[in-house]
Design an enzyme around this catalytic site. Structure first.
Site, PDB file in Angstrom:
ATOM      1  N   ASP A   8     -30.330  -4.952  -3.677  1.00 29.15           N
ATOM      2  CA  ASP A   8     -29.570  -4.710  -4.904  1.00 29.15           C
ATOM      3  C   ASP A   8     -29.628  -3.237  -5.307  1.00 29.15           C
ATOM      4  OD1 ASP A   8     -28.713  -7.278  -5.079  1.00 29.15           O
ATOM      5  OD2 ASP A   8     -30.029  -7.869  -6.725  1.00 29.15           O
ATOM      6  N   SER A  51     -24.708  27.034 -16.637  1.00 26.92           N
ATOM      7  CA  SER A  51     -25.679  26.997 -15.542  1.00 26.92           C
ATOM      8  C   SER A  51     -25.572  25.686 -14.790  1.00 26.92           C
ATOM      9  CB  SER A  51     -27.095  27.147 -16.110  1.00 26.92           C
ATOM     10  OG  SER A  51     -28.058  26.875 -15.127  1.00 26.92           O
ATOM     11  N   HIS A  91     -15.274   8.007 -10.307  1.00 31.77           N
ATOM     12  CA  HIS A  91     -16.435   8.366  -9.492  1.00 31.77           C
ATOM     13  C   HIS A  91     -16.690   9.863  -9.661  1.00 31.77           C
ATOM     14  CE1 HIS A  91     -19.191   8.564  -6.076  1.00 31.77           C
ATOM     15  NE2 HIS A  91     -19.100   7.256  -5.953  1.00 31.77           N
ATOM     16  N   GLU A 140       0.833  -1.206   0.000  1.00 32.15           N
ATOM     17  CA  GLU A 140       0.000   0.000   0.000  1.00 32.15           C
ATOM     18  C   GLU A 140       0.855   1.238   0.000  1.00 32.15           C
ATOM     19  OE1 GLU A 140      -2.227   3.347   2.063  1.00 32.15           O
ATOM     20  OE2 GLU A 140      -0.316   2.369   2.537  1.00 32.15           O
TER      21      GLU A 140
END
Length: 804
Positions: free
Chosen positions: A714, A675, A737, A476
């Site tokens: 789900d 906008s 994301h 890591e």
């Protein structure tokens, strides 16, 4: 930008039905539309008569069509008959009967209090202490024999503890190390080229802990190089620091070596900003203003503050994962890019102690730095360029990149009813040296958690509804390598099955209060867990972890404890940012009002067992409280009938974040003819859909239907996936994301609406041009679409093929 308007969703209460009623109504609607009850099939004569006008068939239909339709209808009839017969004759299938009995039992309220108490009461602080003692007995840098030894230890321990399986999963990756024969140095050279001053090779022995395997201070992946020249001081080496240096202080970094202090942003972003400005080398030091605030006499080994010889190691590679196999797992047969074709750091970088930095600062010339750029060393802080008496700085870096094996250890407790739904639980195992705080405090907590849960399973007292997957990550510290490679290898499975990921990189980095990073749908689940766990029994701490957290870290905008956005500082990054798995990161922390950039001994040789056992948490009560919170949250996610994920909290958090963005940038956006309206409308639609789903859940319409339970869960689980844009964020194709992701300017920091934030930052810091504004307009459209897409995962199935 086009403005989109959505009609509000209908009265929520009127849409609530049981799953059985929903199916009856669906069939009834189908019958009305297509006259299902008003057609007959004569298989013998292969003649069919359809009297339903909506079917679109005439009496003169061709024989071939009639035959085809007859066969299809017959097949449907036979299929329905088989299904009906299968369910109505469960007595002939004992395994089916047992499965349905198990589902029926699971639909009843389980005694979660009993299971919770067994878990919390079984946890033991002394066990955590001993696990930490073992993990810190010697350095265990990624890719070394000690790293493999610890992987074997964890695997064998999990086998003994009663997990259903434990497996070592290796990857062949590119790691970085200093050259043991040619150490890295920062030198001050006299005009004749002789060395006037040289930085220390290693940290001083202050407590008898040095070990032959202690790695020399270095910055991983910084390229080897010998450079010399003028030196300038650049504060924290942030983009805004360089901008101030150029625009206001009229100093250019091009062709120079720059001196920066650690803190504020990820060190890899410091290297990138220096390179972008044309610097040819970077020196980073830990100023006592950030790491030894009580003065040089109150330091380790007597306190937790950094001594003058302490050096922070760390990677300066910005992407996550194995550098040579971006986007794909580093398996044995993987294609590997050459080092020249991947985005490795560009200039030599070396960390030094503040004991060395004071000698360099003392030699610097030029104007005084701005007051806010000054540290607390007893020396004038000068901008440069250049050193006194014609001297110059030399940076001698001899790092090397080497292919090595890294090891994840993956353990599992199989779920009793939904074994194909995974609650992921993880901590990384590698450390720069002893790693008593980072990560071994978390590793010790993980090993106690697996001991307790494994014991309950082994003794037959409990088995979770869903599968729990325990992840001990490798490498890591070099750049989230173990978790990234695993996520890349099993992306399809994780994307389909992972409920959430609970990360504890560090269990205890201070003893002030609990700290949380999380996606908003998990806020309430963590709040609930902390309310169930007693806080450490010391003066100033309240009865529960939640109460102390609320008192010491209140978010005024919510009147709840403060929660940080999820960035890229640990192994949750790839699971959230690339795969869309909801995530949390838990730990105990220090008082942020102290003004520290991190806990003071971060990544130094002085993260020892002595530090934790004698200074930070002598009773291990903070470790115990954190482990109990971890255990309760894991139990809740693995055992709850309906997953404790709340989309409405996501909507509320996004609204606060969007309002803050609009307050700062709306005038600037509108001046360009753009906008936020479409994003506003998409967010309203998402929030309404999330509230509707929660209203259905609260009415318990699913109580008698396991299929309805599965459907609800789900929707809750897959909601996060809908925030993933397959093309990635602007300039970050592997960060996908759209709502929460690390800032491109600081990988540690989690931005809301990161693409918009980063593009506006660029526009306001030297890139105000038509191309950048066009990129922003496009991305704002992507955000609006993504919000609509996320809402569609939550609404009723009949609405999926139409616009709201």
């Amino acid at each position: 930008m086009t403005t989109c308007q959505y009609e509000p969703l209908q009265n929520l209460a009127s849409t609530q039905h049981s799953a059985a009623n929903s199916r009856e109504q669906d069939y009834e609607q189908f019958s009305n539309d297509y006259d299902v009850d008003d057609f007959s099939v004569d298989v013998k004569s292969t003649s069919s008569r359809f009297r339903g006008s909506k079917m679109g068939y005439s009496e003169g239909m061709s024989t071939s069509k009639v035959v085809l339709i007859s066969i299809l209808v017959a097949a449907v009839g036979i299929g329905l008959g088989v299904i009906i017969g299968w369910f109505s004759s469960q007595a002939n299938f004992p395994e089916v009967t047992e499965a349905f009995k198990a589902w029926e039992a699971a639909l009843e309220e389980s005694d979660e209090t009993e299971v919770r108490n067994m878990i919390l009461e079984e946890m033991n602080a002394e066990n955590i202490r001993e696990f930490l003692r073992y993990m810190t007995r010697k350095p265990h840098l990624a890719g070394t024999p000690a790293d493999k030894e610890n992987a074997d230890y964890v695997k064998d321990l999990w086998d003994q503890q009663g997990l259903d399986s434990a497996t070592i999963v290796p990857y062949d990756v590119l790691l970085s190390y200093p050259d043991e024969e040619k150490p890295n140095f920062v030198n001050i050279l006299d005009v004749n080229g002789s060395i006037f001053f040289q930085s220390q090779r290693e940290e001083a022995d202050l407590d008898g802990s040095p070990h032959e395997d202690t790695v020399f201070p270095f910055n991983a992946y910084a390229p080897a190089g010998l450079v010399d020249g003028e030196l300038i001081y650049v504060n924290y080496a942030r983009a805004e620091d360089f901008k101030k240096l150029e625009d206001e202080l009229h100093i250019n970094a091009s062709g120079k070596i720059v001196l920066a202090r650690y803190g504020k942003i990820y060190r890899g972003n410091k290297e990138n900003e220096a390179w972008l400005r044309g610097a040819k080398g970077l020196i980073i030091y830990s100023d006592p203003a950030d790491y030894a605030i009580e003065g040089s006499s109150e330091v380790y080994p007597n306190t937790w503050y950094l001594p003058e010889s302490g050096v922070q190691r760390g990677s300066v590679f910005r992407p996550s994962g194995d550098p040579l196999t971006p986007a794909y797992p580093a398996t044995e047969n993987a294609f590997r890019e050459s080092e020249d074709n991947v985005d490795l750091p560009h200039i030599p970088v070396q960390p030094i102690s503040y004991g060395d930095a004071i000698h360099i600062l003392r030699e610097m010339e030029g104007d005084d730095v701005p007051d806010e750029w000054k540290g607390s060393l007893d020396v004038p802080y000068k901008l440069g360029p250049g050193l006194a008496n014609g001297r110059k700085i030399q940076l001698d870096v001899n790092n090397k990149n080497v292919r090595r094996q890294t090891y994840n250890v993956i353990g599992m407790i199989r779920g009793s009813l939904e074994p194909d739904r995974y609650v992921l639980v993880g901590n990384h195992r590698d450390a720069w040296v002893f790693g008593a705080v980072d990560p071994s405090s978390g590793t010790a907590a993980l090993l106690e958690l697996t001991r307790v849960l494994g014991k309950l399973v082994k003794e037959g007292k409990w088995r979770p509804r869903r599968t729990i997957v325990f992840c001990s990550w490798g490498s890591e510290e070099h750049s989230l390598i173990g978790s990234t490679e695993w996520a890349e290898e099993f992306a399809r499975t994780i994307g389909e099955r992972a409920v959430a990921y609970i990360n504890v990189d560090i269990a205890v980095q201070g003893n002030y209060t609990f700290r949380l990073k999380a996606t908003p749908n998990l806020y309430d689940a963590v709040f609930d867990a902390t309310k169930k766990v007693s806080d450490a029994p010391f003066p100033g701490h309240s009865s529960t972890v939640y109460d102390t957290w609320l008192e010491r870290d209140l978010d005024d905008s919510t009147n709840k404890p403060y929660v940080s956005n999820v960035g890229s500082g640990s192994d949750y990054a790839v699971l959230l940012n690339r795969l869309g798995v909801s995530a949390v990161d838990l730990r105990y922390t220090y008082d942020y009002n102290l003004g520290l950039s991190s806990y003071p001994l971060y990544h130094s040789m002085y993260e020892t067992f002595h530090l934790m056992n004698d200074i930070m948490d002598p009773s291990f009560e903070y470790h115990l409280a954190l482990t109990r919170v971890w255990g309760e949250l894991t139990r809740n996610l693995a055992d709850s009938l309906i997953l404790p994920l709340k989309g409405s909290e996501y909507g509320f958090k996004m609204r606060r974040s969007l309002d803050a963005l609009k307050n700062e940038y709306q005038d600037q956006i509108e001046a360009r003819g753009l906008s936020f309206d479409a994003i506003d409308a998409g967010l309203n639609f998402f929030t309404a859909a999330a509230q509707q789903l929660e209203a259905e859940i609260n009415l318990k319409a699913y109580e008698d239907d396991p299929f309805a339970v599965r459907k609800m869960n789900d929707k809750l689980m897959l909601m996060e996936r809908a925030f993933i844009d397959p093309l990635g964020l602007p300039g970050q194709p592997l960060v996908r994301h759209v709502i929460f992701a690390p800032s491109s300017k600081d990988s540690y920091f989690g931005d809301a609406f990161p693409g918009i934030t980063d593009l506006l930052y660029d526009i306001n810091n030297g890139q105000d041009n038509d191309a950048k504004w066009s990129e922003l307009e496009k991305h704002m459209s992507v955000v609006a679409f993504t919000l609509q897409s996320a809402a569609a995962t939550l609404i009723n199935e009949g609405q999926l093929v139409t616009r709201p």
